[in-house]
Design a protein around this motif. Structure first.
Motif: not given
Lengths: 287, 517
Positions: B5-12, B208, B215-216
């Motif tokens: 399946p396609d990877q999801p582009l964004y994850a919550a 966050l 991520y930051m």
């Protein structure tokens, strides 16, 4: 059709990019990152409405806030003048000869005068005030018209030999090429050289001394020390406005010189005239 | 061509509900939190008497007057190298600690960790522990949920305001600013700074959280380059824990008997360093079938998920070293607690060096701690850190109360006076760092004959008010015909002396003669 590759350890699809055997995993971005991107886009739209942004055929959109760099500079200058208003008022009414006794006002005047000098005077006198051929050096102790603060202010205000200001300092040296014989000119040049240079032709200089007494001493003085009331330079010192070599001196005697300085009274504010005079006075030759 | 399946582009973000934990490291972290937050909030309120003309705040970054006050030390802008040096020391210190002890900065002292920990404490206090919070998270938005959430956000906001508020006190007199903040007389910059820091604290600490680290922050990605197998870090002894399984709990008596035997053996060997060293002689069998009857073949991990449930980063330390792990050591406390309950030695999850794995697997004693820590790399970092530190201390103690800087005016290079003398001009800045007005006497020394005089002064004395710099134009003149006047350049030294204190300072410079180009 692209070929999909999956990382064995994590089971995550890779982008296929490979650096020295390390492959980049194609993990999804966090969603808040996407929100942040949308937020920046919304911000950017608001920004282009608020500030000058979109290029038009002539100029660009002005922006609803009416912001402009020119207006900002004008406002900053006005604010600066406003914050210095008290010092400016003091400077305009100050007794200039006693200015150094008020260190704060003196420091302000010299700093302001330096700025005025660099934008108005440095074109001729040089950014370091060292002058050039025909433009006096303001760092030394030699003055054509006088180096006390009152005289400097007068010179700045009215200028020299200009046709704009009736009160300008004025004098004119005759072109002696029409008056003296070439031999007499050679002699008087040798006499002038002898006043400050130990290497000269004594016989010729002696003949020149007579010519000098008859023709030059009226303005330059019998000892050739000059006369500040008519801007006649001292010819016996080590400083030459146009040059002290025989060839230049011969040219000066033959054709004369006529240095002009514009009057700054009509162009500068009173505070600026006082400030730049204080600055020039503080450069090393002030009397 | 693909069946994937396609990877999801964004994850919550997956919400994390760290469970409360008790233990040695948790207590240690409470102390660190108290100390670091205490330093941050209280420092601006310390007073330090510097006399009438200087501020009495112990730590003050006075941007308007360009001064930095730290207790008895006063730093001027030209001494900014002290700040640069301290930053270099901070960097080297971070390298040192990371190579020796892993990400202790992240786990204990990083503001993101400390404030998130504080926010979690508030969250736990208002909404309850992990299970209660999980239920609340899934519950519909009832009045009860609103009440708890809003209470929590208000407390967070108060902490955030206090955080942003404390920051601005470092930049101006704290008591004055506090009064001005309430009477709305403070500078807009103060309110804007507080608003920005309040927002970042509220969002980073409340929502966050681990996303900041993952991520930051660049540091987690850089630190891997500073760690090696000898670095002490939080890790799972999979050779002791695997194969994991719910059935690994033995009956208590058997477990305690086994433990006693192990401890006796360890005492005999005498070299066990970790309080909970692995079982001597135990080897990890290659995935034996799970058989409750032969529980000896199973590892110590009972797969209770305690380590996962307490993790503020939401990871499973048993998967090995991960970028997300900030080594907060709470999983150690959680696991030790479980090990104690099931009668096993502590330290299934522990601070350990990965290079000890082979020794521990074979039953040998691991290397002592100091041999892990004392490595060429850590010694080098320590040496560099000390070098900078000693250099700064030296610079601090040789600082004089009076200073001068000399800028020779080179436009023009020299001035000829009417009597043929040659003059050079120098812009000299005289600095009086004391709290009293001083009279400085200028002078010069040179092998040639040179005269010194000052613009606007009849003498060689200059009055420099307290805590200021005065720009004085200085003239140095050589008589016409002297070597200094006719030659190229002459070395000279300009001196300044505080006549009242017998303190001198000097700067070398050069004099240009007529031959100088």
């Amino acid at each position: 059709m692209t070929k999909r590759k999956t990382d064995e350890v994590t089971g995550v699809e890779t982008t296929g990019h490979n650096w020295d055997g390390i492959e980049e995993l194609n993990n999804p971005l966090p969603r808040w990152w996407l929100w942040t991107l949308y937020l920046t886009i919304i911000w950017a739209i608001g920004y282009t409405i608020a500030y000058p942004a979109w290029p038009m055929i002539s100029g660009a959109t002005k922006g609803v806030l009416g912001w402009s760099t020119r207006a900002n500079v004008a406002a900053e200058i006005a604010a600066h003048e406003g914050s210095n208003a008290a010092l400016v008022a003091q400077l305009v009414s100050a007794d200039m000869p006693t200015l150094p006794q008020d260190p704060d006002l003196n420091r302000y005047a010299i700093a302001r005068g330096g700025a005025v000098f660099r934008s108005n005077c440095s074109q001729c006198h040089g950014s370091g005030a060292a002058g050039a051929k025909g433009y006096p050096n303001l760092l030394d102790d030699d003055w054509l018209w006088g180096g006390d603060i009152a005289q400097i202010m007068y010179t700045v205000r009215h200028g020299i030999r200009n046709t704009i200001d009736a009160d300008a300092l004025y004098s004119a040296m005759p072109a002696f090429g029409d008056i003296l014989e070439p031999a007499e000119i050679d002699a008087v040049v040798e006499h002038v050289v002898s006043l400050s240079n130990p290497e000269f032709d004594a016989a010729l200089a002696e003949a020149g001394a007579v010519v000098f007494a008859d023709n030059c001493s009226v303005c330059h003085g019998e000892a050739a020390l000059g006369d500040r009331t008519m801007g006649a330079p001292n010819l016996a010192d080590a400083i030459w406005l146009y040059g002290g070599d025989r060839e230049t001196l011969r040219y000066t005697v033959e054709f004369s010189r006529f240095g002009v300085m514009p009057p700054w009274g009509p162009r500068l504010k009173e505070a600026d005239i006082r400030a730049v005079s204080a600055y020039v006075h503080s450069l090393g030759g002030g009397e | 061509m693909t069946s994937q399946p396609d990877q999801p582009l964004y994850a919550a973000r997956t919400p994390i509900f760290p469970r409360r934990v008790n233990g040695f490291f948790r207590r240690f972290k409470w102390w660190i939190m108290a100390v670091t937050l205490g330093i941050y909030y209280l420092t601006p309120w310390l007073r330090w008497d510097r006399g009438a003309s200087l501020p009495d705040q112990a730590v003050l970054i006075d941007l308007a007057n360009r001064r930095f006050y730290f207790l008895w030390i006063e730093i001027w802008p030209h001494e900014f190298y002290f700040v640069a040096g301290l930053l270099i020391m901070a960097g080297l210190g971070l390298f040192l600690f990371t190579s020796a002890l892993g990400r202790v900065w992240c786990g204990y002292t990083c503001p993101q960790t400390v404030w998130t920990d504080l926010f979690l404490l508030v969250e736990r206090w208002i909404e309850g522990d992990r299970n209660a919070r999980l239920r609340l998270h899934k519950a519909n938005w009832s009045l009860h949920k609103w009440r708890l959430r809003v209470t929590k956000w208000i407390v967070w906001l108060l902490i955030a305001v206090a955080t942003g508020g404390a920051w601005v006190f470092y930049f101006t007199d704290a008591p004055t600013l506090l009064r001005d903040l309430f009477t709305l007389d403070a500078n807009p910059a103060a309110y804007i700074t507080i608003a920005i820091l309040t927002a970042t604290t509220f969002i980073f600490g409340g929502f966050l959280r681990e996303q900041v680290c993952i991520y930051m922050c660049p540091w987690p990605r850089i630190q891997a380059a500073m760690m090696d197998p000898d670095t002490i870090t939080v890790a799972y002894r999979d050779w002791r824990g695997e194969p994991r399984g719910k059935g690994n709990v033995k009956n208590r008596k058997a477990a305690e008997a086994e433990r006693a035997a192990i401890e006796a053996q360890a005492a005999g060997a005498g070299a066990a360093f970790y309080p909970g060293t692995p079982y001597p002689g135990q080897k990890t069998p290659p995935a034996p079938p799970l058989d409750l009857a032969t529980s000896d073949e199973k590892g110590d991990c009972i797969d209770c998920m305690a380590c996962v449930n307490v993790c503020p980063m939401g990871i499973d330390i048993r998967n090995g070293q991960q970028m997300e792990c900030i080594t907060c050591a709470l999983c150690i406390d959680a696991c030790d607690d479980v090990m104690a309950r099931i009668g096993k030695p502590r330290g299934l999850i522990d601070y350990l060096a990965l290079s000890d794995e082979a020794d521990e697997r074979s039953g040998a004693a691991p290397k002592p701690l100091w041999r892990h820590v004392m490595r060429p790399r850590t010694i080098l970092y320590t040496a560099m850190w000390l070098l900078v530190g000693v250099g700064l201390l030296y610079a601090l103690f040789i600082r004089s109360e009076i200073e001068l800087t000399v800028s020779p005016v080179r436009n023009p290079t020299f001035v000829v006076l009417s009597d043929g003398d040659v003059r050079n001009i120098y812009d000299v800045r005289l600095r009086n760092k004391s709290g009293d007005d001083k009279v400085f006497q200028m002078n010069l020394s040179s092998e040639e004959i040179l005269r010194i005089s000052l613009e606007g002064q009849d003498t060689l004395n200059v009055t420099v008010p307290a805590d200021t710099t005065v720009l004085q134009r200085v003239y140095v003149t050589a008589r016409a015909g002297d070597t200094a006047a006719t030659g190229d350049t002459t070395d000279l030294r300009l001196w300044v002396e505080d006549l009242s204190a017998q303190v001198r300072a000097s700067k070398a410079t050069t004099f240009n003669g007529r031959d100088a180009q």
